[in-house]
Scaffold this motif. Structure first.
Motif, PDB file in Angstrom:
ATOM      1  N   ARG A 236      42.563  38.617  41.304  1.00  7.84           N
ATOM      2  CA  ARG A 236      42.189  39.974  41.704  1.00  7.84           C
ATOM      3  C   ARG A 236      40.707  40.114  41.399  1.00  7.84           C
ATOM      4  NH1 ARG A 236      44.180  45.382  38.701  1.00  7.84           N
ATOM      5  NH2 ARG A 236      42.767  46.810  39.738  1.00  7.84           N
ATOM      6  N   GLU A 237      39.991  40.661  42.344  1.00  8.76           N
ATOM      7  CA  GLU A 237      38.541  40.749  42.182  1.00  8.76           C
ATOM      8  C   GLU A 237      38.159  41.431  40.870  1.00  8.76           C
ATOM      9  OE1 GLU A 237      34.626  41.806  44.801  1.00  8.76           O
ATOM     10  OE2 GLU A 237      36.507  42.742  45.325  1.00  8.76           O
ATOM     11  N   GLN A 238      38.887  42.442  40.491  1.00 11.22           N
ATOM     12  CA  GLN A 238      38.562  43.167  39.254  1.00 11.22           C
ATOM     13  C   GLN A 238      39.794  43.260  38.362  1.00 11.22           C
ATOM     14  OE1 GLN A 238      36.720  46.923  39.979  1.00 11.22           O
ATOM     15  NE2 GLN A 238      35.175  46.080  41.318  1.00 11.22           N
ATOM     16  N   THR A 239      40.312  42.129  37.949  1.00 15.85           N
ATOM     17  CA  THR A 239      41.516  42.114  37.127  1.00 15.85           C
ATOM     18  C   THR A 239      41.366  42.968  35.880  1.00 15.85           C
ATOM     19  OG1 THR A 239      42.063  39.912  37.915  1.00 15.85           O
ATOM     20  CG2 THR A 239      43.138  40.623  35.901  1.00 15.85           C
TER      21      THR A 239
ATOM     22  N   GLY B 174      36.288  40.334  35.042  1.00 15.71           N
ATOM     23  CA  GLY B 174      36.052  39.123  35.814  1.00 15.71           C
ATOM     24  C   GLY B 174      36.442  37.841  35.111  1.00 15.71           C
ATOM     25  N   ASP B 175      36.845  37.915  33.851  1.00 18.65           N
ATOM     26  CA  ASP B 175      37.170  36.702  33.109  1.00 18.65           C
ATOM     27  C   ASP B 175      38.330  35.929  33.717  1.00 18.65           C
ATOM     28  OD1 ASP B 175      35.119  37.078  31.407  1.00 18.65           O
ATOM     29  OD2 ASP B 175      36.326  37.454  29.633  1.00 18.65           O
ATOM     30  N   ALA B 176      39.341  36.617  34.233  1.00 19.75           N
ATOM     31  CA  ALA B 176      40.505  35.928  34.801  1.00 19.75           C
ATOM     32  C   ALA B 176      40.087  35.067  35.993  1.00 19.75           C
ATOM     33  CB  ALA B 176      41.576  36.935  35.204  1.00 19.75           C
ATOM     34  N   SER B 177      39.296  35.623  36.896  1.00 15.46           N
ATOM     35  CA  SER B 177      38.834  34.849  38.054  1.00 15.46           C
ATOM     36  C   SER B 177      37.919  33.710  37.619  1.00 15.46           C
ATOM     37  CB  SER B 177      38.103  35.753  39.054  1.00 15.46           C
ATOM     38  OG  SER B 177      39.001  36.675  39.616  1.00 15.46           O
ATOM     39  N   ARG B 178      37.034  33.974  36.675  1.00 11.08           N
ATOM     40  CA  ARG B 178      36.142  32.913  36.189  1.00 11.08           C
ATOM     41  C   ARG B 178      36.940  31.780  35.551  1.00 11.08           C
ATOM     42  NH1 ARG B 178      32.539  37.122  34.949  1.00 11.08           N
ATOM     43  NH2 ARG B 178      33.311  37.313  32.826  1.00 11.08           N
TER      44      ARG B 178
ATOM     45  N   VAL C 296      38.774  26.034  35.746  1.00 12.24           N
ATOM     46  CA  VAL C 296      39.798  24.997  35.853  1.00 12.24           C
ATOM     47  C   VAL C 296      39.609  24.215  37.152  1.00 12.24           C
ATOM     48  CG1 VAL C 296      42.274  24.565  36.100  1.00 12.24           C
ATOM     49  CG2 VAL C 296      41.466  26.207  34.405  1.00 12.24           C
ATOM     50  N   ALA C 297      39.370  24.921  38.246  1.00 11.58           N
ATOM     51  CA  ALA C 297      39.173  24.258  39.541  1.00 11.58           C
ATOM     52  C   ALA C 297      37.941  23.360  39.511  1.00 11.58           C
ATOM     53  CB  ALA C 297      39.047  25.302  40.647  1.00 11.58           C
ATOM     54  N   ASN C 298      36.849  23.829  38.944  1.00 10.09           N
ATOM     55  CA  ASN C 298      35.637  23.013  38.869  1.00 10.09           C
ATOM     56  C   ASN C 298      35.848  21.780  37.989  1.00 10.09           C
ATOM     57  OD1 ASN C 298      34.108  24.612  40.593  1.00 10.09           O
ATOM     58  ND2 ASN C 298      33.432  25.937  38.940  1.00 10.09           N
ATOM     59  N   TYR C 299      36.585  21.950  36.912  1.00  9.85           N
ATOM     60  CA  TYR C 299      36.927  20.814  36.058  1.00  9.85           C
ATOM     61  C   TYR C 299      37.708  19.779  36.872  1.00  9.85           C
ATOM     62  CZ  TYR C 299      39.370  17.989  32.627  1.00  9.85           C
ATOM     63  OH  TYR C 299      39.879  16.935  31.923  1.00  9.85           O
TER      64      TYR C 299
ATOM     65  N   LEU D  70      39.245  28.924  46.171  1.00 12.57           N
ATOM     66  CA  LEU D  70      39.826  28.156  45.069  1.00 12.57           C
ATOM     67  C   LEU D  70      40.525  26.899  45.583  1.00 12.57           C
ATOM     68  CD1 LEU D  70      40.896  27.755  42.133  1.00 12.57           C
ATOM     69  CD2 LEU D  70      42.801  29.242  42.778  1.00 12.57           C
ATOM     70  N   VAL D  71      41.322  27.030  46.621  1.00 13.06           N
ATOM     71  CA  VAL D  71      42.147  25.905  47.082  1.00 13.06           C
ATOM     72  C   VAL D  71      41.440  24.968  48.056  1.00 13.06           C
ATOM     73  CG1 VAL D  71      44.290  27.175  46.689  1.00 13.06           C
ATOM     74  CG2 VAL D  71      43.256  27.194  48.960  1.00 13.06           C
ATOM     75  N   LYS D  72      40.379  25.430  48.664  1.00 11.39           N
ATOM     76  CA  LYS D  72      39.702  24.643  49.707  1.00 11.39           C
ATOM     77  C   LYS D  72      39.316  23.224  49.279  1.00 11.39           C
ATOM     78  CE  LYS D  72      36.068  24.937  53.125  1.00 11.39           C
ATOM     79  NZ  LYS D  72      35.041  25.774  53.726  1.00 11.39           N
ATOM     80  N   PRO D  73      38.792  23.000  48.088  1.00 12.79           N
ATOM     81  CA  PRO D  73      38.352  21.652  47.714  1.00 12.79           C
ATOM     82  C   PRO D  73      39.477  20.639  47.496  1.00 12.79           C
ATOM     83  CG  PRO D  73      37.350  23.304  46.281  1.00 12.79           C
ATOM     84  CD  PRO D  73      38.411  23.977  47.073  1.00 12.79           C
TER      85      PRO D  73
END
Length: 79
Positions: free
Chosen positions: A12-15, A24-28, A33-36, A68-71
């Motif tokens: 959610r954009e503003q969890t 914004g911490d949830a999205s970050r 995790v995805a970048n890792y 998030l899922v694209k890569p």
């Protein structure tokens, strides 16, 4: 095949809009995790639990999910 799991992402954009210190911490966290995963050549993302915070995600929430899922070569959802 190498995989990584994320559970209850609640995208959610503003969890945490009501708590400025963690807004914004949830999205970050999901993107960390995805970048890792990408930097460690993980090709499969496994998602479980609530992907979105709401049963009716906004178009922005869906954009966040898509980026998030694209890569990943594979995305598996386990309810």
């Amino acid at each position: 095949m190498r995989f990584i799991h994320i559970g209850d992402a609640h995208i959610r954009e503003q969890t945490w809009a009501n708590i400025p210190e963690v807004r914004g911490d949830a999205s970050r966290a999901v993107f960390k995790v995805a970048n890792y995963a990408i930097s460690h050549n993980i090709d499969t993302l496994v998602l479980s639990g609530d992907v979105f915070h709401s049963s009716k995600p906004t178009s922005r929430d869906i954009e966040i999910f898509n980026s998030l899922v694209k890569p990943f070569e594979y995305v598996l959802y386990i309810e």
